[in-house]
Scaffold this motif. Structure first.
Motif, PDB file in Angstrom:
ATOM      1  N   GLU A  29       0.829  -1.209   0.000  1.00 20.23           N
ATOM      2  CA  GLU A  29       0.000   0.000   0.000  1.00 20.23           C
ATOM      3  C   GLU A  29       0.860   1.253   0.000  1.00 20.23           C
ATOM      4  O   GLU A  29       0.580   2.213  -0.729  1.00 20.23           O
ATOM      5  CB  GLU A  29      -0.932  -0.018   1.210  1.00 20.23           C
ATOM      6  CG  GLU A  29      -2.027  -1.079   1.113  1.00 20.23           C
ATOM      7  CD  GLU A  29      -2.800  -1.256   2.404  1.00 20.23           C
ATOM      8  OE1 GLU A  29      -2.369  -0.675   3.436  1.00 20.23           O
ATOM      9  OE2 GLU A  29      -3.814  -1.972   2.398  1.00 20.23           O
ATOM     10  N   ARG A  33       0.772   3.882  -3.292  1.00 21.75           N
ATOM     11  CA  ARG A  33       0.122   5.166  -3.028  1.00 21.75           C
ATOM     12  C   ARG A  33       0.987   6.348  -3.452  1.00 21.75           C
ATOM     13  O   ARG A  33       0.466   7.455  -3.609  1.00 21.75           O
ATOM     14  CB  ARG A  33      -0.272   5.262  -1.550  1.00 21.75           C
ATOM     15  CG  ARG A  33      -1.555   4.485  -1.265  1.00 21.75           C
ATOM     16  CD  ARG A  33      -1.939   4.440   0.188  1.00 21.75           C
ATOM     17  NE  ARG A  33      -3.181   3.676   0.357  1.00 21.75           N
ATOM     18  CZ  ARG A  33      -3.601   3.150   1.500  1.00 21.75           C
ATOM     19  NH1 ARG A  33      -2.859   3.317   2.602  1.00 21.75           N
ATOM     20  NH2 ARG A  33      -4.729   2.480   1.562  1.00 21.75           N
ATOM     21  N   GLU A  67      -4.239  -0.491  -5.186  1.00 26.07           N
ATOM     22  CA  GLU A  67      -3.848  -0.429  -3.782  1.00 26.07           C
ATOM     23  C   GLU A  67      -4.204  -1.709  -3.024  1.00 26.07           C
ATOM     24  O   GLU A  67      -3.587  -2.020  -2.007  1.00 26.07           O
ATOM     25  CB  GLU A  67      -4.523   0.771  -3.106  1.00 26.07           C
ATOM     26  CG  GLU A  67      -4.013   2.117  -3.596  1.00 26.07           C
ATOM     27  CD  GLU A  67      -4.809   3.281  -3.016  1.00 26.07           C
ATOM     28  OE1 GLU A  67      -5.750   3.026  -2.219  1.00 26.07           O
ATOM     29  OE2 GLU A  67      -4.506   4.440  -3.372  1.00 26.07           O
TER      30      GLU A  67
END
Length: 298
Positions: A29, A33, A67
């Motif tokens: 993640e 991101r 994600e």
């Protein structure tokens, strides 16, 4: 699911302790991101980026899906929190933990067969390094100004200069999903005749679009593909896209993309060097996807 299939699933699934898969998920993640966050912010503000938006608009994998972490086939998530994965398609419970069911539905099997055959055929060919990114030029050849895709950004050589480059170079684009965006006057100038039906017979690893498409084939096999592999393919596609647009007719220097001037011998040589490096970088990712398909198909 039959008890026999459950036993088979458990036998091939490697248990992954809850703290370990939580750590892997958090790392994934954080990694993605850095790419999804700026895109989502730009979209909220109505801003467009001619280079980076491509990976979220041309390809159908939404930022939220990128994600989302999946362990991939053959991994069993342990611990109480693994139950949250049962809300996603294709997950099941085994004695080893929560895992992706390795028994493919017919439609996913057909996808895996196509991806395997395409990538094996691509990997079997030597890279061709002589297209020089002219597909982007052919997409604006003799195009009215208001119809140019990235109309907010000027053409480095102007329309007449851009058209002259297209007319003076040999265009040899073998990737159908690039060729289909050629302007009507540019299509007869292509020395190859790519088609959707002939894609497996023509794809080659030197093609920038074939390299970017590794991202597509990785996410098309979600959730069977480990998300780390999807992210590796995305990162390669992002870097390739930068070269794709640096070698394009657009002037993107304001965004920090210095041109690779393929209208010159020096620019073409630089493009070919970078193209070869991407082909080399994409080879192990292609091999990992082929191995995944073979595993899914038994």
């Amino acid at each position: 699911m039959s008890s026999e299939t459950e036993r088979t699933s458990a036998a091939v699934a490697e248990p992954l302790a809850e703290p370990h898969w939580h750590e892997r998920r958090a790392a994934h993640e954080r990694r993605v991101r850095q790419w999804t966050g700026p895109h989502v912010r730009r979209r909220a503000l109505g801003e467009k980026h001619p280079v980076l938006d491509f990976l979220f608009t041309y390809y159908s994998h939404r930022p939220a899906h990128l994600e989302r972490w999946h362990p991939g086939v053959g991994v069993a998530l342990q611990g109480p929190s693994a139950a949250e994965y049962l809300r996603w398609k294709h997950y099941t419970t085994t004695d080893a933990g929560v895992t992706v069911d390795p028994v493919l539905p017919d439609n996913r099997r057909r996808t895996a067969v196509f991806v395997r055959d395409l990538l094996q055929a691509t990997a079997s060919r030597p890279p061709r390094l002589s297209c020089f990114g002219l597909h982007e030029w052919a997409m604006v050849y003799r195009q009215p100004a208001e119809q140019i895709r990235h109309v907010a950004w000027p053409l480095r050589l102007g329309q007449a200069g851009t058209d002259a480059v297209v007319e003076s170079q040999r265009i040899a684009c073998g990737h159908y999903d690039a060729f289909r965006f050629f302007t009507p006057p540019a299509r007869p100038l292509n020395t190859l005749s790519p088609s959707r039906e002939g894609q497996t017979g023509m794809e080659q690893p030197g093609c920038l679009h074939a390299g970017m498409d590794l991202f597509k084939w990785a996410y098309k096999l979600d959730p069977y593909t480990p998300s780390e592999l999807v992210a590796d393919c995305f990162e390669l596609a992002m870097d390739i896209r930068a070269l794709d647009m640096r070698a394009s007719p657009y002037d993107l220097s304001e965004l920090g993309y210095d041109p690779v001037p393929i209208e010159t011998p020096e620019g073409r040589a630089e493009y070919a060097r970078r193209q070869a490096a991407f082909a080399e970088r994409g080879a192990p990712l292609r091999a990992r996807l082929i191995d995944l398909c073979r595993r899914l198909l038994g």
